[in-house]
Scaffold this motif. Structure first.
Motif, mmCIF file in Angstrom:
data_model
loop_
_atom_site.group_PDB
_atom_site.id
_atom_site.type_symbol
_atom_site.label_atom_id
_atom_site.label_comp_id
_atom_site.label_asym_id
_atom_site.label_seq_id
_atom_site.Cartn_x
_atom_site.Cartn_y
_atom_site.Cartn_z
ATOM 1 N N PHE A 1 -6.192 -1.752 -2.690
ATOM 2 C CA PHE A 1 -7.112 -0.727 -2.195
ATOM 3 C C PHE A 1 -8.394 -1.317 -1.601
ATOM 4 C CE2 PHE A 1 -4.585 1.197 -5.647
ATOM 5 C CZ PHE A 1 -3.886 2.114 -4.883
ATOM 6 N N ASN A 2 -8.360 -2.628 -1.365
ATOM 7 C CA ASN A 2 -9.549 -3.288 -0.804
ATOM 8 C C ASN A 2 -9.256 -4.093 0.459
ATOM 9 O OD1 ASN A 2 -9.821 -3.355 -4.022
ATOM 10 N ND2 ASN A 2 -11.836 -3.028 -3.129
ATOM 11 N N ASP B 1 -7.252 -3.603 11.281
ATOM 12 C CA ASP B 1 -6.283 -2.624 10.792
ATOM 13 C C ASP B 1 -4.998 -3.323 10.359
ATOM 14 O OD1 ASP B 1 -5.583 0.519 10.856
ATOM 15 O OD2 ASP B 1 -3.833 -0.651 11.448
ATOM 16 N N LEU C 1 -10.920 7.019 -1.253
ATOM 17 C CA LEU C 1 -10.073 6.607 -2.370
ATOM 18 C C LEU C 1 -10.571 7.179 -3.691
ATOM 19 C CD1 LEU C 1 -9.349 2.903 -1.376
ATOM 20 C CD2 LEU C 1 -7.758 4.835 -1.294
ATOM 21 N N PHE D 1 0.801 -1.223 0.000
ATOM 22 C CA PHE D 1 0.000 0.000 0.000
ATOM 23 C C PHE D 1 0.838 1.279 0.000
ATOM 24 C CE2 PHE D 1 -2.759 3.122 2.308
ATOM 25 C CZ PHE D 1 -3.639 3.351 1.259
ATOM 26 N N LYS E 1 -3.650 10.945 4.331
ATOM 27 C CA LYS E 1 -4.701 11.048 5.342
ATOM 28 C C LYS E 1 -4.817 12.479 5.843
ATOM 29 C CE LYS E 1 -5.091 7.604 8.130
ATOM 30 N NZ LYS E 1 -4.923 6.614 9.236
ATOM 31 N N PRO F 1 0.903 7.140 2.919
ATOM 32 C CA PRO F 1 -0.437 6.997 3.507
ATOM 33 C C PRO F 1 -0.724 8.032 4.584
ATOM 34 C CG PRO F 1 0.554 4.843 3.217
ATOM 35 C CD PRO F 1 1.624 5.851 2.907
ATOM 36 N N LYS G 1 -9.514 -2.040 3.566
ATOM 37 C CA LYS G 1 -9.809 -0.680 3.083
ATOM 38 C C LYS G 1 -11.137 -0.739 2.341
ATOM 39 C CE LYS G 1 -4.880 -0.007 2.415
ATOM 40 N NZ LYS G 1 -4.624 -1.467 2.531
ATOM 41 N N TRP H 1 -8.101 7.583 4.114
ATOM 42 C CA TRP H 1 -8.347 6.528 3.139
ATOM 43 C C TRP H 1 -9.015 5.292 3.750
ATOM 44 C CZ3 TRP H 1 -5.247 2.853 5.258
ATOM 45 C CH2 TRP H 1 -4.082 3.270 5.900
ATOM 46 N N LYS H 2 -9.185 5.275 5.053
ATOM 47 C CA LYS H 2 -9.899 4.170 5.683
ATOM 48 C C LYS H 2 -11.414 4.381 5.641
ATOM 49 C CE LYS H 2 -6.164 3.012 8.916
ATOM 50 N NZ LYS H 2 -5.791 2.838 10.345
#
Length: 674
Positions: A322-323, A659, A293, A265, A281, A277, A326, A287-288
């Motif tokens: 991205f999945n 997480d 996204l 990531f 943010k 990241p 996430k 992005w969570k």
């Protein structure tokens, strides 16, 4: 008269004495004089190829020969500010355990139904192999029906399937169908499936109005072919034929390319968005959270604004970049997008794992990664001459969990590269063959080169003949940069540079946010560049050597690091579900030695220095590596906990939390082993 000759017994005694002296003292002298292997170059790679061979031709493995070791470099990068040692992929520790794997085909069956693109009509037709159907039914008398199910993308970044639609020979597929599951069954038994398959269709999209295809104004197409967890060292070890192909004319290897984060990531975020990241943010959105996204300024948005057609494909949907833990995308990110079809195929077709596999090796008749790579071929064939394209085609399935697995897929990957060549893609397009990082856990991490293996991903860039002719200064700069320090942020700026080349207004695009000193690799990099200049954090920097320490005093560092991990878990309110970690033993502790220091002189070190420590905790025998600033007087330790690397698989240790970062450090109480 000369002295009398020695008797044979005397000669034998003298010989034995000389032999003992050589055995006992000479190796010791060499050992004492030699610098640490972490600082000097390790033995060079031994898998090279005859220069007389065409680097882009298919060739048998037996053509690889051993080359004189003295002809190979000592360093990937060598400057006063950065020395990245060249690593022998076949060092003694590797040879002791490494065994090549044998490719296993998923099926020997040909396709019963094939989508064929009719260039004249610019439509797909579904062609049934009637001879094969007769053979599968073992009769000409039994009738069968063939059907397709349209696969649509759902708002949750998954898929929805439409009811079966039956068709006859050479059926013309409607333009709105972009992915489908195909099957044929006995007419009297719908559960007797003769064969099923899955395809993404590259349906025709007309060029945008006003797009110029004049040679002097052409926009360079760009295809990015990615393999997860493949270091440049392991590429040489496991895929020497692919490596040889990538050293052909027009290819440039960025041998100083150094990752900027631990896993996929952060490294792909830096390439595709120019952010870490953490910065994304803070500067864009969290992005969570759902929808973030879609707001992130990914590179495909810039390509699309510049009239490019775009594609993004990634296999193994469960760990898509991205999945995985996430939310994914609410809107389809690119013109062509594999995820809906990949998820449908994983669900609806038979899957199989080979004996050495941790992920699905086969989906239906084909390898898991083939769905991404086939989309790459079809996308390129359709448009590479007609209009500019950009695409990222990424595989996790065969490389993510075992450093040996790419050897099983060597000829398979090579064939895709050869197909791109034979289809004329290399005459038209820039191609980037890349990885996000090297192996991050497993036995390879305990090799002497383990630190470098994880931090030096593969990175090759191909420039087509017309581009080299039109922009010779960029080709010269890229050649120069092959042995200079580069990072993901430089690659991001290079993608932006490619977009700018075809921009009529010439307005510069925003460059990587987290690295102000980074720039396109089409410009020469500063020879005296440091990791800080390239946006590479200390924990991932391979430019400066570390020396292994002995004695008891370095053992004070690892317990302090473990305290910080426990404090991190407490601060995240995870202490009630995650075990409190405690030290089992220390693998090694090393001290950072500045390039202008005497490598053997530790007396010049200050009270505070930078250290690397690798240790095991008692809980589930988890292994970690941390880079820290440690004060020998106060025993204070300064470490960014989220940069600490986990060296073994944590998949079964952290099932109680979602997480991804927390998973690295949490040994769930419910998963504790005796």
């Amino acid at each position: 008269m000369g002295p009398p000759s020695l008797r044979p017994i005397h000669k034998w005694i003298v010989f034995c004495c000389l032999f003992v002296i050589c055995v006992v003292f000479l190796p010791q002298q060499r050992t004492n004089d030699a610098p640490s292997p972490k600082f000097k170059a390790l033995l060079p790679v031994t898998t090279t190829l005859d220069d007389s061979e065409d680097p882009n031709d298919s060739f048998p493995y037996s053509s690889i020969r051993v080359q004189d070791a003295t002809a190979l470099p000592l360093y990937f990068v060598e400057s006063s500010q950065c020395k990245i040692p060249y690593v022998d992929p076949f060092g003694a520790d590797t040879v002791a355990v490494y065994k090549r794997m044998v490719y296993e085909p998923c099926s020997n069956d040909t396709a019963l139904v094939t989508p064929i693109y009719d260039v004249g009509r610019q439509r797909y037709v579904l062609h049934i192999n009637e001879t094969l159907a007769t053979r599968l039914l073992q009769s000409r008398e039994i009738e069968y029906n063939c059907y397709y199910q349209e696969i649509k993308r759902s708002p949750s970044d998954g898929y929805d399937s439409v009811d079966r639609k039956y068709f006859s020979q050479d059926y013309v597929v409607p333009l709105h169908v972009e992915a489908l599951i195909l099957g044929c069954h006995r007419i009297d038994n719908t559960s007797h499936i003769l064969q099923s398959d899955a395809y993404t269709l590259v349906q025709f999209k007309a060029p945008q109005p006003g797009l110029s295809l004049e040679p002097s104004k052409r926009k360079p197409s760009l295809l990015m072919f990615g393999i997860d967890s493949l270091s440049r060292i392991n590429l040489r070890r496991t895929m020497p034929k692919v490596y040889k192909f990538l050293t052909g004319r027009g290819w440039y290897e960025l041998q100083g390319y150094n990752k900027i984060g631990d896993n996929t990531f952060p490294n792909l975020m830096a390439i595709l968005a120019g952010y870490s990241p953490e910065s994304a943010k803070e500067q864009v959105c969290d992005w969570k959270t759902n929808g973030c996204l879609d707001e992130t300024p990914f590179i495909w948005k810039y390509f699309k604004n510049a009239s490019y057609l775009t594609a993004y494909a990634e296999d193994e949907s469960g760990i898509n970049t991205f999945n995985y833990v996430k939310p994914g995308f609410n809107e389809q990110p690119t013109d062509y997008y594999l995820r809906p079809l990949q998820k449908a195929a994983e669900s609806d077709l038979d899957t199989w794992k080979c004996a050495d596999c941790s992920m699905r090796y086969c989906i239906g008749r084909r390898e898991t990664s083939s769905y991404a790579y086939d989309l790459c071929k079809e996308f390129a064939r359709r448009y590479v001459v007609e209009q500019p394209i950009w695409g990222l085609f990424w595989s996790n399935s065969f490389s993510h969990d075992d450093y040996r697995m790419p050897s099983k897929m060597e000829d398979y990957v090579l064939q895709y590269m050869l197909d791109l060549k034979s289809d004329g893609v290399l005459e038209q397009s820039i191609v980037i063959f890349l990885s996000d990082h090297g192996s991050r856990y497993g036995e390879i991490m305990y090799f002497e080169s383990g630190f470098l293996e994880s931090r030096l991903p593969s990175m090759f860039i191909y420039l087509p003949p017309w581009f080299r002719a039109q922009y010779p200064e960029y080709a010269r700069a890229l050649e120069l940069n092959q042995h200079r320090l580069t990072s993901n942020y430089d690659l991001h700026n290079t993608l932006k540079h490619i977009i700018e080349l075809g921009s009529p207004d010439g307005h510069p695009l925003p460059k990587s946010y987290d690295c102000p000193k980074c720039h396109s690799v089409f410009y020469p990099m500063d020879e005296q560049r440091t990791c800080e200049d390239a946006g590479i954090p200390e924990h991932y920097c391979t430019c400066v050597p570390y020396k292994r320490l002995s004695g008891d005093w370095p053992r004070r560092i690892a317990p302090r690091v473990i305290e910080r991990i426990n404090e991190y878990l407490s601060g995240r309110n995870l202490s009630s579900i995650c075990a409190n970690l405690s030290l089992s033993y220390i693998h090694e502790t090393e001290i950072r030695v500045a390039l202008d220091q005497n490598f053997h002189d530790l007396q010049s070190t200050s009270d505070t220095a930078v250290y690397r420590t690798m240790f095991k905790v008692k809980q589930n025998s988890a292994d970690f590596r941390a880079t820290v600033v440690f004060n020998n007087i106060t025993e204070a330790v300064d470490v960014n906990v989220t940069s600490i690397s986990r060296l073994d698989s944590y998949e079964n240790d952290a099932t109680c939390i979602a997480d991804k970062t927390d998973k690295l450090y949490c040994i769930c109480l419910s998963n504790l082993k005796e």
